[in-house]
Write a protein that holds these residues in place. Structure first.
Motif, short mmCIF file in Angstrom:
data_model
loop_
_atom_site.label_atom_id
_atom_site.label_comp_id
_atom_site.label_asym_id
_atom_site.label_seq_id
_atom_site.Cartn_x
_atom_site.Cartn_y
_atom_site.Cartn_z
N MET A 45 -7.46 -0.27 -4.55
CA MET A 45 -6.69 -1.15 -5.43
C MET A 45 -7.47 -2.39 -5.84
SD MET A 45 -3.08 -0.87 -3.35
CE MET A 45 -2.08 -1.87 -4.42
N GLY A 46 -8.63 -2.62 -5.21
CA GLY A 46 -9.43 -3.79 -5.52
C GLY A 46 -8.89 -5.08 -4.92
N ILE A 47 -8.11 -4.95 -3.87
CA ILE A 47 -7.53 -6.12 -3.20
C ILE A 47 -8.41 -6.47 -2.01
CG2 ILE A 47 -5.54 -7.01 -1.93
CD1 ILE A 47 -3.81 -5.14 -3.66
N PRO A 48 -8.97 -7.68 -1.98
CA PRO A 48 -9.83 -8.07 -0.86
C PRO A 48 -9.03 -8.19 0.44
CG PRO A 48 -9.53 -9.91 -2.36
CD PRO A 48 -8.82 -8.74 -2.97
N PHE A 49 -9.66 -7.77 1.53
CA PHE A 49 -9.03 -7.84 2.84
C PHE A 49 -10.13 -7.94 3.89
CE2 PHE A 49 -10.06 -3.45 2.24
CZ PHE A 49 -10.46 -3.00 3.48
N LEU A 50 -9.72 -8.34 5.09
CA LEU A 50 -10.61 -8.37 6.25
C LEU A 50 -9.94 -7.59 7.37
CD1 LEU A 50 -11.47 -12.18 6.27
CD2 LEU A 50 -12.98 -10.32 5.58
N PRO A 51 -10.61 -6.62 7.96
CA PRO A 51 -10.00 -5.95 9.11
C PRO A 51 -10.12 -6.87 10.33
CG PRO A 51 -12.11 -4.94 8.58
CD PRO A 51 -11.85 -6.00 7.54
N ASN A 52 -9.05 -6.98 11.10
CA ASN A 52 -9.13 -7.80 12.31
C ASN A 52 -9.79 -6.99 13.43
OD1 ASN A 52 -7.10 -6.17 13.37
ND2 ASN A 52 -5.56 -7.78 13.44
N ALA A 53 -9.79 -7.50 14.63
CA ALA A 53 -10.50 -6.87 15.75
C ALA A 53 -9.98 -5.48 16.09
CB ALA A 53 -10.42 -7.76 16.99
N VAL A 54 -8.72 -5.20 15.80
CA VAL A 54 -8.17 -3.86 16.10
C VAL A 54 -8.09 -2.98 14.87
CG1 VAL A 54 -6.90 -4.61 18.15
CG2 VAL A 54 -5.78 -4.67 15.91
N THR A 95 0.81 -1.22 0.00
CA THR A 95 0.00 0.00 0.00
C THR A 95 0.84 1.27 0.00
OG1 THR A 95 -0.13 0.02 2.42
CG2 THR A 95 -1.90 -1.12 1.23
N ALA A 96 2.14 1.15 0.24
CA ALA A 96 3.05 2.30 0.36
C ALA A 96 2.65 3.19 1.53
CB ALA A 96 3.12 3.10 -0.94
N LEU A 97 2.11 2.57 2.58
CA LEU A 97 1.72 3.29 3.78
C LEU A 97 2.33 2.62 5.00
CD1 LEU A 97 -2.03 3.75 2.84
CD2 LEU A 97 -0.35 5.58 3.03
N LYS A 98 2.58 3.40 6.05
CA LYS A 98 3.19 2.87 7.27
C LYS A 98 2.33 1.75 7.88
CE LYS A 98 5.34 7.23 8.48
NZ LYS A 98 5.44 8.30 9.45
N PRO A 99 2.99 0.78 8.51
CA PRO A 99 2.24 -0.32 9.13
C PRO A 99 1.27 0.13 10.21
CG PRO A 99 4.58 -0.83 9.05
CD PRO A 99 4.42 0.59 8.61
N SER A 100 1.47 1.30 10.78
CA SER A 100 0.59 1.76 11.86
C SER A 100 -0.64 2.51 11.36
CB SER A 100 1.38 2.66 12.81
OG SER A 100 1.89 3.77 12.09
N SER A 101 -0.72 2.81 10.06
CA SER A 101 -1.87 3.55 9.54
C SER A 101 -2.88 2.58 8.92
CB SER A 101 -1.41 4.60 8.53
OG SER A 101 -0.66 3.99 7.49
N TRP A 102 -3.52 1.81 9.77
CA TRP A 102 -4.40 0.74 9.32
C TRP A 102 -5.61 1.24 8.55
CZ3 TRP A 102 -4.19 -1.64 14.82
CH2 TRP A 102 -2.95 -2.26 15.01
N LYS A 103 -6.24 2.32 9.00
CA LYS A 103 -7.41 2.83 8.27
C LYS A 103 -7.03 3.26 6.87
CE LYS A 103 -10.25 4.36 12.13
NZ LYS A 103 -10.96 5.48 12.75
N ALA A 104 -5.89 3.94 6.75
CA ALA A 104 -5.42 4.37 5.43
C ALA A 104 -5.08 3.16 4.56
CB ALA A 104 -4.21 5.29 5.58
N GLN A 105 -4.49 2.13 5.16
CA GLN A 105 -4.17 0.91 4.40
C GLN A 105 -5.46 0.26 3.90
OE1 GLN A 105 -1.80 -1.54 7.00
NE2 GLN A 105 0.11 -0.65 6.26
N CYS A 106 -6.50 0.22 4.73
CA CYS A 106 -7.77 -0.37 4.31
C CYS A 106 -8.36 0.41 3.13
CB CYS A 106 -8.76 -0.39 5.48
SG CYS A 106 -8.36 -1.58 6.77
N ARG A 107 -8.31 1.73 3.20
CA ARG A 107 -8.82 2.55 2.10
C ARG A 107 -8.02 2.28 0.82
NH1 ARG A 107 -9.09 6.55 6.17
NH2 ARG A 107 -7.12 7.42 5.44
N ARG A 108 -6.69 2.22 0.93
CA ARG A 108 -5.85 1.99 -0.24
C ARG A 108 -6.11 0.61 -0.83
NH1 ARG A 108 -0.81 4.31 -1.29
NH2 ARG A 108 -1.91 6.15 -0.57
N LEU A 109 -6.23 -0.41 0.01
CA LEU A 109 -6.51 -1.76 -0.48
C LEU A 109 -7.84 -1.81 -1.22
CD1 LEU A 109 -5.29 -3.79 2.61
CD2 LEU A 109 -4.26 -3.84 0.32
N ALA A 110 -8.86 -1.13 -0.67
CA ALA A 110 -10.17 -1.09 -1.32
C ALA A 110 -10.06 -0.40 -2.68
CB ALA A 110 -11.18 -0.38 -0.42
#
Length: 70
Positions: free
Chosen positions: A32-41, A15-30
């Motif tokens: 990019m059309g890459i399926p993902f599941l957010p975990n409990a945190v 995603t070219a985003l820091k490992p700590s920016s989970w919300k931004a990573q989720c937006r970028r993955l969406a």
């Protein structure tokens, strides 16, 4: 290396985003059309096969001739 899921560092590289920016990573993955599941945190879990499958599709697209140019 996890067999099923990409590591947090691999998701960060993808995603070219820091490992700590989970919300931004989720937006970028969406985007990019890459399926993902957010975990409990909220950290995105990306199946390794989803990324590898996308890579195979991209290679197949490149292998076909450009019929539009003919």
């Amino acid at each position: 290396m996890s067999e099923t899921w990409l590591t947090p560092d691999e998701v960060a590289e993808l995603t070219a985003l820091k490992p700590s920016s989970w919300k931004a990573q989720c937006r970028r993955l969406a985007t990019m059309g890459i399926p993902f599941l957010p975990n409990a945190v909220g950290r995105p879990l990306v199946e390794r096969t989803a990324v590898l499958r996308g890579s195979e599709v991209a290679q197949q697209r490149r292998a076909e001739p450009n019929w539009e140019a003919i």
